[in-house]
Design a protein around this motif. Structure first.
Motif, PDB file in Angstrom:
ATOM      1  N   ILE A 133       0.846  -1.206   0.000  1.00  0.00           N
ATOM      2  CA  ILE A 133       0.000   0.000   0.000  1.00  0.00           C
ATOM      3  C   ILE A 133       0.876   1.249   0.000  1.00  0.00           C
ATOM      4  CG2 ILE A 133      -1.737   1.327   1.306  1.00  0.00           C
ATOM      5  CD1 ILE A 133      -2.536  -1.379   2.609  1.00  0.00           C
ATOM      6  N   ASN A 184      -9.585  11.998   5.609  1.00  0.00           N
ATOM      7  CA  ASN A 184      -9.256  10.728   6.221  1.00  0.00           C
ATOM      8  C   ASN A 184      -8.495   9.837   5.252  1.00  0.00           C
ATOM      9  OD1 ASN A 184      -9.595   8.936   8.302  1.00  0.00           O
ATOM     10  ND2 ASN A 184     -11.757   9.549   8.509  1.00  0.00           N
ATOM     11  N   GLU A 225      -3.160  16.182  14.095  1.00  0.00           N
ATOM     12  CA  GLU A 225      -4.589  16.298  14.385  1.00  0.00           C
ATOM     13  C   GLU A 225      -4.904  16.660  15.834  1.00  0.00           C
ATOM     14  OE1 GLU A 225      -7.401  14.774  12.317  1.00  0.00           O
ATOM     15  OE2 GLU A 225      -6.242  13.840  10.732  1.00  0.00           O
ATOM     16  N   GLY A 279      -2.986  10.312   3.914  1.00  0.00           N
ATOM     17  CA  GLY A 279      -1.560  10.044   4.095  1.00  0.00           C
ATOM     18  C   GLY A 279      -0.856  11.047   5.001  1.00  0.00           C
ATOM     19  N   LYS A 280      -1.627  11.876   5.687  1.00  0.00           N
ATOM     20  CA  LYS A 280      -1.042  12.944   6.511  1.00  0.00           C
ATOM     21  C   LYS A 280      -0.203  12.370   7.658  1.00  0.00           C
ATOM     22  CE  LYS A 280      -5.120  14.605   7.605  1.00  0.00           C
ATOM     23  NZ  LYS A 280      -5.939  13.526   7.007  1.00  0.00           N
TER      24      LYS A 280
HETATM   25  P1  ATP Z   1      -6.359   9.997   9.218  1.00  0.00           P
HETATM   26  O1  ATP Z   1      -6.837  11.388   9.205  1.00  0.00           O
HETATM   27  O2  ATP Z   1      -7.446   8.989   9.200  1.00  0.00           O
HETATM   28  O3  ATP Z   1      -5.308   9.715  10.243  1.00  0.00           O
HETATM   29  P2  ATP Z   1      -4.268  10.264   7.290  1.00  0.00           P
HETATM   30  O4  ATP Z   1      -4.400  11.290   6.226  1.00  0.00           O
HETATM   31  O5  ATP Z   1      -3.408  10.610   8.438  1.00  0.00           O
HETATM   32  O6  ATP Z   1      -5.681   9.818   7.790  1.00  0.00           O
HETATM   33  P3  ATP Z   1      -2.745   7.844   7.074  1.00  0.00           P
HETATM   34  O7  ATP Z   1      -3.123   7.442   8.454  1.00  0.00           O
HETATM   35  O8  ATP Z   1      -1.377   8.315   6.833  1.00  0.00           O
HETATM   36  O9  ATP Z   1      -3.760   8.974   6.574  1.00  0.00           O
HETATM   37  O10 ATP Z   1      -3.110   6.656   6.079  1.00  0.00           O
HETATM   38  C1  ATP Z   1      -2.821   6.718   4.695  1.00  0.00           C
HETATM   39  C2  ATP Z   1      -3.101   5.372   4.078  1.00  0.00           C
HETATM   40  O11 ATP Z   1      -2.210   4.387   4.574  1.00  0.00           O
HETATM   41  C3  ATP Z   1      -4.507   4.843   4.360  1.00  0.00           C
HETATM   42  O12 ATP Z   1      -4.974   4.214   3.210  1.00  0.00           O
HETATM   43  C4  ATP Z   1      -4.285   3.845   5.488  1.00  0.00           C
HETATM   44  O13 ATP Z   1      -5.260   2.835   5.465  1.00  0.00           O
HETATM   45  C5  ATP Z   1      -2.896   3.307   5.167  1.00  0.00           C
HETATM   46  N1  ATP Z   1      -2.209   2.896   6.398  1.00  0.00           N
HETATM   47  C6  ATP Z   1      -1.904   3.689   7.449  1.00  0.00           C
HETATM   48  N2  ATP Z   1      -1.238   3.006   8.400  1.00  0.00           N
HETATM   49  C7  ATP Z   1      -1.128   1.730   7.940  1.00  0.00           C
HETATM   50  C8  ATP Z   1      -0.538   0.530   8.453  1.00  0.00           C
HETATM   51  N3  ATP Z   1       0.081   0.508   9.625  1.00  0.00           N
HETATM   52  N4  ATP Z   1      -0.631  -0.581   7.683  1.00  0.00           N
HETATM   53  C9  ATP Z   1      -1.238  -0.564   6.482  1.00  0.00           C
HETATM   54  N5  ATP Z   1      -1.811   0.535   5.943  1.00  0.00           N
HETATM   55  C10 ATP Z   1      -1.763   1.662   6.645  1.00  0.00           C
END
Ligand code: ATP
Length: 237
Positions: free
Chosen positions: A17, A39, A163, A42-43
């Protein structure tokens, strides 16, 4: 202004991924910069890679003019780069004050730690009132204050906030954001990750919009606030 942080071609992957697909961003000394996105954009992954918590799949992290890619987070903390993680990561069994003292673990427990404690208590009166209470018994907003306070105890040059508004009541969000602005005004360079785009754009100077692991927009926060795509996608218009 010279860049305190420069991120070049950053990629973060979890197995197959791809969460962050080659992003560039920079934060100049003294800036408060927002990284906004929905959400799963990837932040958090980007922030963790910058903080040395996650190894990037590719790219470079330049901090204070040095290439710090793949340096462990504890080294980065020693160099003034502090992360306030999503979920806060406080120690629930320790008191508020013990949690704060943990933030200064890199330094001997001397007068400077005491004066930093006073500084944090000045920012968050609530933490002073609760200083002997176990951190696990604090409300969500108080735990967020504690997480920020603990990061400040490491005397950061660059504060990475993941966040801070998450799951908090509006009054608490307002208090947290007022303090973030004050800390930035006091000279702590700040990179703020937020899903609450309106608030993040209101307090930051510049911002980056992350969508599906890619930066799709960037610019002055005041311009992004007026941007029709941003207003539609992130401000509910
Ligand atoms: P949120 O606001 O929900 O925290 P975000 O923008 O911070 O969202 P991330 O948490 O960085 O996003 O996630 C980005 C992508 O990576 C998503 O598709 C998530 O499902 C995936 N992801 C995050 N952590 C993992 C992990 N430990 N294993 C597999 N996939 C992951």
């Amino acid at each position: 202004m010279s860049a305190l942080l420069e991120v070049q071609g950053l990629r973060v992957a979890y197995g197959g991924i791809n969460a962050v697909k080659g992003i560039d961003l920079h934060v100049a000394a003294g800036e408060l910069i927002a990284l906004i996105g929905a959400n799963g954009a990837g932040k958090t992954s980007a922030l963790k890679a910058i903080a040395g918590v996650l190894a990037p799949a590719a790219g470079r992290i330049i901090y204070g003019g040095q290439d710090v890619t793949r340096q462990p987070s504890f080294r980065l903390v020693q160099q003034g780069l502090a992360l306030v993680p999503e979920g806060r990561g406080i120690f629930p069994q320790l008191t508020v004050e013990e949690n704060l003292q943990m933030g200064a673990y890199c330094r001997p427990n001397d007068a400077s730690v005491h004066s930093d404690l006073e500084h944090v208590y000045g920012l968050f009166q609530r933490l002073f009132e609760r200083r002997s209470q176990k951190a696990g018994t604090l409300s969500g907003g108080e735990q967020q204050m504690l997480a920020i306070g603990r990061a400040l105890m490491s005397r950061p040059r660059l504060l990475l906030l993941d966040e801070p508004s998450m799951g908090l009541a509006p009054m608490m969000v307002q208090k947290i954001f007022e303090t973030v602005v004050q800390v930035a005004r006091d000279g702590v360079t700040t990179l703020l990750v937020e899903q609450n785009a309106l608030l993040a754009l209101q307090v930051s100077q510049r911002a980056y919009v992350l969508e599906g692991g890619v930066i799709t927009l960037q610019g002055q926060a005041s311009d992004l606030l007026k941007d029709s795509k941003v207003r539609q996608a992130y401000l509910g218009e």
